[in-house]
Design a protein around this motif. Structure first.
Motif, PDB file in Angstrom:
ATOM      1  N   ALA A   6       0.835  -1.204   0.000  1.00  0.00           N
ATOM      2  CA  ALA A   6       0.000   0.000   0.000  1.00  0.00           C
ATOM      3  C   ALA A   6       0.864   1.245   0.000  1.00  0.00           C
ATOM      4  O   ALA A   6       1.987   1.252   0.515  1.00  0.00           O
ATOM      5  CB  ALA A   6      -0.926   0.007   1.218  1.00  0.00           C
ATOM      6  N   ALA A   7       0.315   2.297  -0.581  1.00  0.00           N
ATOM      7  CA  ALA A   7       1.007   3.579  -0.671  1.00  0.00           C
ATOM      8  C   ALA A   7       1.003   4.287   0.675  1.00  0.00           C
ATOM      9  O   ALA A   7       0.123   4.068   1.516  1.00  0.00           O
ATOM     10  CB  ALA A   7       0.324   4.459  -1.710  1.00  0.00           C
ATOM     11  N   PRO A   8       1.956   5.188   0.898  1.00  0.00           N
ATOM     12  CA  PRO A   8       1.871   6.069   2.055  1.00  0.00           C
ATOM     13  C   PRO A   8       0.632   6.953   1.923  1.00  0.00           C
ATOM     14  O   PRO A   8       0.227   7.305   0.814  1.00  0.00           O
ATOM     15  CB  PRO A   8       3.152   6.909   1.965  1.00  0.00           C
ATOM     16  N   SER A   9       0.036   7.296   3.035  1.00  0.00           N
ATOM     17  CA  SER A   9      -1.137   8.165   3.031  1.00  0.00           C
ATOM     18  C   SER A   9      -0.716   9.620   2.886  1.00  0.00           C
ATOM     19  O   SER A   9       0.454   9.963   3.109  1.00  0.00           O
ATOM     20  CB  SER A   9      -1.912   8.000   4.336  1.00  0.00           C
ATOM     21  N   ARG A  64       7.204  20.346  -4.478  1.00  0.00           N
ATOM     22  CA  ARG A  64       7.028  19.910  -5.862  1.00  0.00           C
ATOM     23  C   ARG A  64       6.987  18.386  -5.891  1.00  0.00           C
ATOM     24  O   ARG A  64       7.795  17.730  -5.230  1.00  0.00           O
ATOM     25  CB  ARG A  64       8.193  20.395  -6.732  1.00  0.00           C
ATOM     26  N   VAL A  65       6.072  17.838  -6.667  1.00  0.00           N
ATOM     27  CA  VAL A  65       5.911  16.387  -6.780  1.00  0.00           C
ATOM     28  C   VAL A  65       6.121  15.995  -8.231  1.00  0.00           C
ATOM     29  O   VAL A  65       5.452  16.523  -9.124  1.00  0.00           O
ATOM     30  CB  VAL A  65       4.517  15.944  -6.292  1.00  0.00           C
ATOM     31  N   LEU A 101       1.394   2.621 -11.279  1.00  0.00           N
ATOM     32  CA  LEU A 101       1.566   1.427 -10.455  1.00  0.00           C
ATOM     33  C   LEU A 101       1.044   1.582  -9.038  1.00  0.00           C
ATOM     34  O   LEU A 101       0.881   0.590  -8.327  1.00  0.00           O
ATOM     35  CB  LEU A 101       3.058   1.052 -10.394  1.00  0.00           C
ATOM     36  N   SER A 102       0.792   2.816  -8.615  1.00  0.00           N
ATOM     37  CA  SER A 102       0.469   3.052  -7.209  1.00  0.00           C
ATOM     38  C   SER A 102      -0.214   4.403  -7.059  1.00  0.00           C
ATOM     39  O   SER A 102      -0.087   5.287  -7.916  1.00  0.00           O
ATOM     40  CB  SER A 102       1.770   3.030  -6.380  1.00  0.00           C
ATOM     41  N   SER A 103      -0.922   4.568  -5.939  1.00  0.00           N
ATOM     42  CA  SER A 103      -1.531   5.866  -5.616  1.00  0.00           C
ATOM     43  C   SER A 103      -0.562   6.765  -4.847  1.00  0.00           C
ATOM     44  O   SER A 103      -0.945   7.831  -4.379  1.00  0.00           O
ATOM     45  CB  SER A 103      -2.804   5.659  -4.792  1.00  0.00           C
ATOM     46  N   THR A 104       0.698   6.345  -4.740  1.00  0.00           N
ATOM     47  CA  THR A 104       1.711   7.116  -4.014  1.00  0.00           C
ATOM     48  C   THR A 104       1.807   8.540  -4.543  1.00  0.00           C
ATOM     49  O   THR A 104       1.820   9.510  -3.770  1.00  0.00           O
ATOM     50  CB  THR A 104       3.074   6.408  -4.114  1.00  0.00           C
ATOM     51  N   TYR A 105       1.875   8.675  -5.851  1.00  0.00           N
ATOM     52  CA  TYR A 105       2.004   9.995  -6.473  1.00  0.00           C
ATOM     53  C   TYR A 105       0.801  10.874  -6.137  1.00  0.00           C
ATOM     54  O   TYR A 105       0.952  12.034  -5.725  1.00  0.00           O
ATOM     55  CB  TYR A 105       2.140   9.819  -7.985  1.00  0.00           C
ATOM     56  N   GLN A 106      -0.395  10.323  -6.285  1.00  0.00           N
ATOM     57  CA  GLN A 106      -1.602  11.108  -6.009  1.00  0.00           C
ATOM     58  C   GLN A 106      -1.669  11.532  -4.539  1.00  0.00           C
ATOM     59  O   GLN A 106      -2.066  12.664  -4.237  1.00  0.00           O
ATOM     60  CB  GLN A 106      -2.849  10.288  -6.370  1.00  0.00           C
ATOM     61  N   ASN A 107      -1.276  10.657  -3.627  1.00  0.00           N
ATOM     62  CA  ASN A 107      -1.303  11.000  -2.210  1.00  0.00           C
ATOM     63  C   ASN A 107      -0.296  12.091  -1.873  1.00  0.00           C
ATOM     64  O   ASN A 107      -0.554  12.944  -1.016  1.00  0.00           O
ATOM     65  CB  ASN A 107      -1.048   9.756  -1.361  1.00  0.00           C
ATOM     66  N   LEU A 158       0.566  14.460  -3.982  1.00  0.00           N
ATOM     67  CA  LEU A 158      -0.034  15.698  -4.500  1.00  0.00           C
ATOM     68  C   LEU A 158      -1.034  16.276  -3.500  1.00  0.00           C
ATOM     69  O   LEU A 158      -1.082  17.495  -3.287  1.00  0.00           O
ATOM     70  CB  LEU A 158      -0.735  15.429  -5.830  1.00  0.00           C
ATOM     71  N   ILE A 159      -1.824  15.393  -2.880  1.00  0.00           N
ATOM     72  CA  ILE A 159      -2.781  15.848  -1.871  1.00  0.00           C
ATOM     73  C   ILE A 159      -2.035  16.503  -0.705  1.00  0.00           C
ATOM     74  O   ILE A 159      -2.410  17.579  -0.223  1.00  0.00           O
ATOM     75  CB  ILE A 159      -3.638  14.669  -1.377  1.00  0.00           C
ATOM     76  N   ALA A 160      -0.964  15.854  -0.268  1.00  0.00           N
ATOM     77  CA  ALA A 160      -0.182  16.397   0.851  1.00  0.00           C
ATOM     78  C   ALA A 160       0.422  17.755   0.499  1.00  0.00           C
ATOM     79  O   ALA A 160       0.480  18.662   1.346  1.00  0.00           O
ATOM     80  CB  ALA A 160       0.921  15.418   1.237  1.00  0.00           C
ATOM     81  N   ALA A 161       0.858  17.912  -0.739  1.00  0.00           N
ATOM     82  CA  ALA A 161       1.506  19.158  -1.153  1.00  0.00           C
ATOM     83  C   ALA A 161       0.578  20.356  -1.017  1.00  0.00           C
ATOM     84  O   ALA A 161       1.039  21.486  -0.777  1.00  0.00           O
ATOM     85  CB  ALA A 161       2.006  19.032  -2.590  1.00  0.00           C
ATOM     86  N   THR A 162      -0.723  20.134  -1.150  1.00  0.00           N
ATOM     87  CA  THR A 162      -1.678  21.250  -1.059  1.00  0.00           C
ATOM     88  C   THR A 162      -1.797  21.788   0.361  1.00  0.00           C
ATOM     89  O   THR A 162      -2.369  22.862   0.568  1.00  0.00           O
ATOM     90  CB  THR A 162      -3.081  20.820  -1.542  1.00  0.00           C
ATOM     91  N   GLU A 163      -1.267  21.055   1.340  1.00  0.00           N
ATOM     92  CA  GLU A 163      -1.314  21.502   2.730  1.00  0.00           C
ATOM     93  C   GLU A 163      -0.197  22.474   3.074  1.00  0.00           C
ATOM     94  O   GLU A 163      -0.142  23.000   4.184  1.00  0.00           O
ATOM     95  CB  GLU A 163      -1.250  20.293   3.673  1.00  0.00           C
ATOM     96  N   PHE A 164       0.691  22.725   2.124  1.00  0.00           N
ATOM     97  CA  PHE A 164       1.809  23.632   2.336  1.00  0.00           C
ATOM     98  C   PHE A 164       1.689  24.825   1.389  1.00  0.00           C
ATOM     99  O   PHE A 164       0.942  24.778   0.406  1.00  0.00           O
ATOM    100  CB  PHE A 164       3.136  22.901   2.103  1.00  0.00           C
ATOM    101  N   PRO A 165       2.400  25.910   1.667  1.00  0.00           N
ATOM    102  CA  PRO A 165       2.340  27.076   0.775  1.00  0.00           C
ATOM    103  C   PRO A 165       2.638  26.675  -0.673  1.00  0.00           C
ATOM    104  O   PRO A 165       3.482  25.811  -0.930  1.00  0.00           O
ATOM    105  CB  PRO A 165       3.423  27.994   1.334  1.00  0.00           C
ATOM    106  N   GLU A 166       1.928  27.277  -1.591  1.00  0.00           N
ATOM    107  CA  GLU A 166       2.044  26.929  -3.009  1.00  0.00           C
ATOM    108  C   GLU A 166       3.493  27.015  -3.488  1.00  0.00           C
ATOM    109  O   GLU A 166       4.183  28.004  -3.237  1.00  0.00           O
ATOM    110  CB  GLU A 166       1.170  27.853  -3.854  1.00  0.00           C
ATOM    111  N   GLY A 167       3.925  25.957  -4.160  1.00  0.00           N
ATOM    112  CA  GLY A 167       5.268  25.935  -4.726  1.00  0.00           C
ATOM    113  C   GLY A 167       6.341  25.438  -3.779  1.00  0.00           C
ATOM    114  O   GLY A 167       7.481  25.197  -4.208  1.00  0.00           O
ATOM    115  N   GLN A 168       5.994  25.239  -2.521  1.00  0.00           N
ATOM    116  CA  GLN A 168       7.017  24.807  -1.563  1.00  0.00           C
ATOM    117  C   GLN A 168       7.299  23.313  -1.655  1.00  0.00           C
ATOM    118  O   GLN A 168       8.387  22.860  -1.345  1.00  0.00           O
ATOM    119  CB  GLN A 168       6.597  25.170  -0.136  1.00  0.00           C
TER     120      GLN A 168
END
Length: 284
Positions: free
Chosen positions: A63-66, A113-114, A93-99, A101-111
């Motif tokens: 499973a991917a990291p949350s 990069r995924v 192959l995994s939802s790792t990338y998508q998760n 991206l979700i985490a990145a939105t919790e930080f200031p924009e541009g800080q």
């Protein structure tokens, strides 16, 4: 490196001493046997994985990291005033990338990069090292992202699977295919194409024949090869890895041919004695 911190996940299969030396942040995927969950490379290593498969007679689930795992991993670096570049396991192959991206939105924009590696194992690791060396040379994050976009389609990833057993247990081939393949000593060769594990061809006969075919395929591309770094990545195939490294070093004149060991997630899909040659072609 300035204020940039590079992250990858446990499937990048970089040598453990490199992770410390180059200060690469690693976010583990999960491996679950029945009700027991382990962090890849933290609570469970590859020999332990194979022991548990032998005991349970079945493969684990992975499973991917949350998003919360990514937030927890990124926060200390953000609090230190650093920007983050995370290079992920293939989104195919995994939802790792998508998760991430979700985490990145919790930080200031541009800080944060995924970047989607569209690869696995040291096919990711090659891109991580390209990014690290560019950052060390003082390149901006925009320049590094541009380099990664140019490098990604040039990564060549090819693995010889020693046995069909794990592909069968994982539902990737039928019982009849497994039986016939075992009787005829058929060894599938897997390439990564467009981010997916793709059967490239099959070699019938000895393991040595399959390894020679894979080696010949790589050596046929010497003129196109970026010989800065080549990986030989394996799952409990130390002797074969040493031999391939020696030949590749002699034939290619690469600056470095490195051996790396596949972690639990990669090994759980491919099985023991799997071995691959991974490199990048020259970019324009």
């Amino acid at each position: 490196m300035g204020n940039l911190k590079i992250f990858a996940d446990s499937t990048c299969d970089l040598p453990s001493d490199w992770i410390g030396k180059y200060d690469i942040g690693i976010i583990p995927l999960y491996v679950t046997f029945d009700q027991q969950t382990y962090k890849d490379g933290v609570d469970l290593d590859t020999p332990m994985l194979y022991q548990k498969v032998s005991e349970t007679k079945k493969l684990p689930k992975t499973a991917a990291p949350s998003p919360a795992d990514f937030i927890q991993a990124f926060t200390p670096a953000i609090n230190e005033g650093k920007d983050i570049l995370y290079i992920s396991l293939s989104s195919e192959l995994s939802s790792t990338y998508q998760n991430a991206l979700i985490a990145a939105t919790e930080f200031p924009e541009g800080q944060v990069r995924v970047f989607d590696s569209l690869n696995l194992s040291t096919g990711i690791g090659l891109q991580v090292m390209k990014a690290y060396r560019a950052a060390e040379a003082g390149k901006s994050i925009e320049e590094i992202m541009d380099l990664l976009h140019r490098t990604r389609p040039q990564v060549e990833t090819e693995f010889v699977i020693d046995s069909l057993d794990y592909l069968y247990k994982g539902g990737r081939c039928s019982g009849m295919q497994n039986l016939v393949g075992s009787l005829l000593k058929i060894r599938p060769v897997i390439k990564v194409i467009d981010g997916k594990m793709t059967p490239a061809y099959k070699v019938r006969g000895s393991r040595e024949k399959a390894l020679h075919q894979m080696l010949d395929n790589a050596l046929a591309r010497i003129d196109d090869m970026d010989n800065d770094l080549i990986f030989v990545t394996h799952s409990l195939a130390d002797e074969d890895a040493d031999q391939l490294k020696s030949i590749l070093q002699e034939k290619t004149g690469a600056r470095e041919v490195a051996i790396s060991k596949a972690g639990c997630v990669i090994s759980s899909h491919c099985g023991a004695k799997t071995i691959g040659i991974l490199y990048t072609k020259r970019t324009s």
